[in-house]
Scaffold this motif. Structure first.
Motif, PDB file in Angstrom:
ATOM      1  N   UNK A 159      85.022 -49.126  65.890  1.00  0.00           N
ATOM      2  CA  UNK A 159      85.116 -47.798  65.285  1.00  0.00           C
ATOM      3  C   UNK A 159      83.784 -47.567  64.584  1.00  0.00           C
ATOM      4  N   UNK A 160      82.864 -46.918  65.296  1.00  0.00           N
ATOM      5  CA  UNK A 160      81.465 -46.878  64.888  1.00  0.00           C
ATOM      6  C   UNK A 160      81.120 -45.582  64.156  1.00  0.00           C
ATOM      7  N   UNK A 161      80.368 -45.729  63.070  1.00  0.00           N
ATOM      8  CA  UNK A 161      80.072 -44.596  62.199  1.00  0.00           C
ATOM      9  C   UNK A 161      78.943 -43.739  62.752  1.00  0.00           C
ATOM     10  N   UNK A 162      78.825 -42.549  62.166  1.00  0.00           N
ATOM     11  CA  UNK A 162      77.795 -41.603  62.598  1.00  0.00           C
ATOM     12  C   UNK A 162      76.393 -42.146  62.376  1.00  0.00           C
ATOM     13  N   UNK A 163      76.209 -43.000  61.366  1.00  0.00           N
ATOM     14  CA  UNK A 163      74.878 -43.538  61.077  1.00  0.00           C
ATOM     15  C   UNK A 163      74.376 -44.475  62.156  1.00  0.00           C
ATOM     16  N   UNK A 164      75.245 -44.872  63.081  1.00  0.00           N
ATOM     17  CA  UNK A 164      74.783 -45.623  64.240  1.00  0.00           C
ATOM     18  C   UNK A 164      73.776 -44.826  65.059  1.00  0.00           C
ATOM     19  N   UNK A 260      78.822 -44.112  57.074  1.00  0.00           N
ATOM     20  CA  UNK A 260      78.206 -45.439  57.197  1.00  0.00           C
ATOM     21  C   UNK A 260      79.311 -46.486  57.189  1.00  0.00           C
ATOM     22  N   UNK A 261      79.218 -47.434  58.103  1.00  0.00           N
ATOM     23  CA  UNK A 261      80.158 -48.553  58.152  1.00  0.00           C
ATOM     24  C   UNK A 261      80.882 -48.631  59.479  1.00  0.00           C
ATOM     25  N   UNK A 262      80.591 -49.690  60.228  1.00  0.00           N
ATOM     26  CA  UNK A 262      81.300 -49.951  61.476  1.00  0.00           C
ATOM     27  C   UNK A 262      82.518 -50.831  61.211  1.00  0.00           C
ATOM     28  N   UNK A 263      83.588 -50.571  61.950  1.00  0.00           N
ATOM     29  CA  UNK A 263      84.807 -51.378  61.875  1.00  0.00           C
ATOM     30  C   UNK A 263      85.145 -51.885  63.269  1.00  0.00           C
ATOM     31  N   UNK A 264      85.808 -53.038  63.323  1.00  0.00           N
ATOM     32  CA  UNK A 264      86.167 -53.632  64.611  1.00  0.00           C
ATOM     33  C   UNK A 264      87.557 -54.238  64.508  1.00  0.00           C
ATOM     34  N   UNK A 265      88.443 -53.856  65.435  1.00  0.00           N
ATOM     35  CA  UNK A 265      89.740 -54.518  65.579  1.00  0.00           C
ATOM     36  C   UNK A 265      89.567 -55.645  66.585  1.00  0.00           C
ATOM     37  N   UNK A 294      95.740 -58.337  51.773  1.00  0.00           N
ATOM     38  CA  UNK A 294      97.027 -58.312  51.082  1.00  0.00           C
ATOM     39  C   UNK A 294      97.718 -56.988  51.396  1.00  0.00           C
ATOM     40  N   UNK A 295      98.269 -56.862  52.612  1.00  0.00           N
ATOM     41  CA  UNK A 295      98.862 -55.587  53.020  1.00  0.00           C
ATOM     42  C   UNK A 295      99.989 -55.120  52.108  1.00  0.00           C
ATOM     43  N   UNK A 296     100.695 -56.056  51.453  1.00  0.00           N
ATOM     44  CA  UNK A 296     101.791 -55.663  50.561  1.00  0.00           C
ATOM     45  C   UNK A 296     101.278 -54.808  49.407  1.00  0.00           C
ATOM     46  N   UNK A 297     100.005 -54.962  49.075  1.00  0.00           N
ATOM     47  CA  UNK A 297      99.404 -54.176  48.000  1.00  0.00           C
ATOM     48  C   UNK A 297      98.278 -53.278  48.526  1.00  0.00           C
ATOM     49  N   UNK A 298      98.380 -52.907  49.806  1.00  0.00           N
ATOM     50  CA  UNK A 298      97.411 -52.007  50.443  1.00  0.00           C
ATOM     51  C   UNK A 298      95.978 -52.508  50.282  1.00  0.00           C
ATOM     52  N   UNK A 299      95.788 -53.799  50.474  1.00  0.00           N
ATOM     53  CA  UNK A 299      94.452 -54.376  50.346  1.00  0.00           C
ATOM     54  C   UNK A 299      93.948 -54.820  51.709  1.00  0.00           C
ATOM     55  N   UNK A 300      92.991 -54.088  52.208  1.00  0.00           N
ATOM     56  CA  UNK A 300      92.276 -54.394  53.438  1.00  0.00           C
ATOM     57  C   UNK A 300      90.965 -53.629  53.376  1.00  0.00           C
ATOM     58  N   UNK A 301      89.958 -54.028  54.134  1.00  0.00           N
ATOM     59  CA  UNK A 301      88.650 -53.369  54.024  1.00  0.00           C
ATOM     60  C   UNK A 301      88.619 -52.032  54.754  1.00  0.00           C
ATOM     61  N   UNK A 302      87.911 -51.079  54.158  1.00  0.00           N
ATOM     62  CA  UNK A 302      87.615 -49.807  54.809  1.00  0.00           C
ATOM     63  C   UNK A 302      86.118 -49.522  54.645  1.00  0.00           C
ATOM     64  N   UNK A 303      85.545 -48.720  55.521  1.00  0.00           N
ATOM     65  CA  UNK A 303      84.093 -48.472  55.438  1.00  0.00           C
ATOM     66  C   UNK A 303      83.637 -47.910  54.098  1.00  0.00           C
ATOM     67  N   UNK A 304      84.379 -46.973  53.530  1.00  0.00           N
ATOM     68  CA  UNK A 304      83.927 -46.373  52.276  1.00  0.00           C
ATOM     69  C   UNK A 304      83.987 -47.351  51.110  1.00  0.00           C
ATOM     70  N   UNK A 328      94.643 -61.984  65.238  1.00  0.00           N
ATOM     71  CA  UNK A 328      94.245 -60.589  65.131  1.00  0.00           C
ATOM     72  C   UNK A 328      93.652 -60.359  63.737  1.00  0.00           C
ATOM     73  N   UNK A 329      92.563 -59.603  63.664  1.00  0.00           N
ATOM     74  CA  UNK A 329      92.043 -59.226  62.353  1.00  0.00           C
ATOM     75  C   UNK A 329      91.154 -57.999  62.473  1.00  0.00           C
ATOM     76  N   UNK A 330      90.800 -57.442  61.311  1.00  0.00           N
ATOM     77  CA  UNK A 330      90.008 -56.219  61.224  1.00  0.00           C
ATOM     78  C   UNK A 330      88.752 -56.532  60.422  1.00  0.00           C
ATOM     79  N   UNK A 331      87.593 -56.162  60.967  1.00  0.00           N
ATOM     80  CA  UNK A 331      86.306 -56.475  60.351  1.00  0.00           C
ATOM     81  C   UNK A 331      85.582 -55.169  60.021  1.00  0.00           C
ATOM     82  N   UNK A 332      84.961 -55.117  58.846  1.00  0.00           N
ATOM     83  CA  UNK A 332      84.198 -53.948  58.436  1.00  0.00           C
ATOM     84  C   UNK A 332      82.868 -54.400  57.832  1.00  0.00           C
ATOM     85  N   UNK A 333      81.806 -53.690  58.165  1.00  0.00           N
ATOM     86  CA  UNK A 333      80.501 -53.985  57.578  1.00  0.00           C
ATOM     87  C   UNK A 333      79.638 -52.737  57.525  1.00  0.00           C
ATOM     88  N   UNK A 334      78.730 -52.703  56.574  1.00  0.00           N
ATOM     89  CA  UNK A 334      77.737 -51.631  56.481  1.00  0.00           C
ATOM     90  C   UNK A 334      76.756 -51.810  57.634  1.00  0.00           C
TER      91      UNK A 334
END
Length: 371
Positions: A159-164, A260-265, A294-304, A328-334
């Motif tokens: 999931x690639x950002x416009x800044x790419x 800004x920020x690419x994400x990958x499933x 920690x999905x129970x507390x809505x904790x996962x990385x997002x680009x912003x 399975x995991x989700x990765x996010x980086x600037x």
């Protein structure tokens, strides 16, 4: 460069989106360079940029740009890199290629300093390369898992950002969002977004479809059998950096309305059984990785949440229900910082050290094992 001096560096593409972040990093990190020259196209010549607290005038890329330059970083369009990197090498300049021009070519090592730092010495063509931003978003999380359990199959959706697409990508997303923001019912009728963008904005866009209020299942140029160049880059570069030429890789690249920020499933399969807690523990202790999971507390990385940060962030970790050796995991980086400028700056620090060792006759023997 003499025995007491630090190497001279040229940054080619200094006014680009990645170039701006690179200048910040050159100012923040350990200072390994002597003179730093800033080079860009003719339209940017004369601009004054700051690096290491000093004002530096941007020079036009030309025949004498590399006179007296020990190392150069290129972050420019591919066609410009192909024309000018050989000219720089001919002048005796060691080149770090942050474009796609030489990443896949024999004799040009593809370097991630946390994984294969010694390869900076292995530059028979005078060039080392840095992977693309999506590969760098992934690799910090893949490497510790591959090291322990041997990755054999990788399926990803990006999931690639416009800044790419650089400054022009970000500007276009802002313009589209502005054009659509006061449109009642936007996105509720077939073709409505496309019509509104077409009537309100110039037709020139770095994206093949409107990006605001939308996702675009395409990034790069068309290659054989319907694959895009971005998708094939991920396959080629992950194989090269990990040193697994027969790794099974499939990627689908999607552009999303993020600045800004690419994400990958990620769906990653390993030769040896790997449980999610083992994987989480490996990533918690890995350098350059932060686990937010920690999905129970809505904790996962997002680009912003991670923009402007150096590490790669990982979350949504879970064991595949139907694939016992898969995680399975989700990765996010600037993508501008971690996905480009930081890796280039780190390669530069290794290269500066090697250049100084060679200058003083203390260099270690050149490596011969390329990737």
């Amino acid at each position: 460069m003499n025995e007491r001096s630090k190497p001279t560096l040229a940054v080619v593409g200094a006014t680009g989106a990645v170039g701006g972040v690179l200048l910040q990093l050159l100012s923040e990190r350990v200072d390994v360079w002597g003179e730093i020259r800033l080079i860009a196209s003719e339209r940017s010549a004369g601009k004054v940029l700051q690096v290491r607290g000093e004002d530096v005038v941007v020079q036009t890329l030309g025949a004498d740009s590399f006179d007296g330059v020990d190392a150069a970083i290129f972050d420019v369009p591919t066609q410009v890199a192909r024309e000018w990197i050989p000219r720089a090498v001919d002048r005796g300049t060691a080149v770090i290629d942050a474009t796609s021009a030489y990443r896949s070519e024999p004799g040009v090592p593809l370097i991630v300093p946390e994984i294969n730092p010694s390869q900076v010495k292995n530059r028979p063509r005078g060039i080392v390369a840095s992977p693309n931003s999506t590969t760098l978003t992934l690799i910090d999380a893949l490497w510790p898992l591959h090291s322990g359990w041997e990755l054999v199959e990788l399926v990803v959706a990006t999931y690639q950002s416009a800044s790419g697409m650089g400054h022009k990508g970000m500007a276009r997303l802002y313009a589209e969002a502005d054009a659509l923001s006061h449109t009642a019912g936007v996105g509720t009728h077939t073709g409505g977004v496309r019509r509104r963008v077409a009537t309100g904005l110039p037709p020139e866009s770095p994206f093949p479809a409107p990006l605001a209020y939308n996702v675009v299942p395409w990034a790069g140029t068309l290659c054989d059998d319907g694959w895009s160049s971005e998708e094939l880059k991920i396959r080629t570069e992950i194989r090269r950096v990990l040193g697994v030429p027969d790794l099974l890789v499939a990627a689908t690249c999607v552009q999303v309305p993020v600045v800004i920020g690419h994400s990958v499933a990620v769906h990653a399969t390993f030769r040896r059984p790997l449980g999610v807690e083992e994987a989480r523990n490996a990533l918690v202790h890995a350098p350059s990785v932060v686990v937010l999971d920690d999905p129970a507390h809505d904790e996962w990385p997002t680009p912003t949440d991670v923009v402007g940060s150096d590490p790669t962030f990982v979350g949504r970790m879970r064991q595949s229900v139907d694939f016992p050796n898969s995680i399975e995991f989700f990765v996010v980086g600037d993508n501008l910082r971690r996905g480009s400028a930081l890796n280039v700056a780190q390669i530069g620090e290794l290269l500066s050290k090697d250049l100084q060792q060679r200058e003083t006759g203390k260099a270690a023997p050149r490596a011969t094992d390329g990737f």
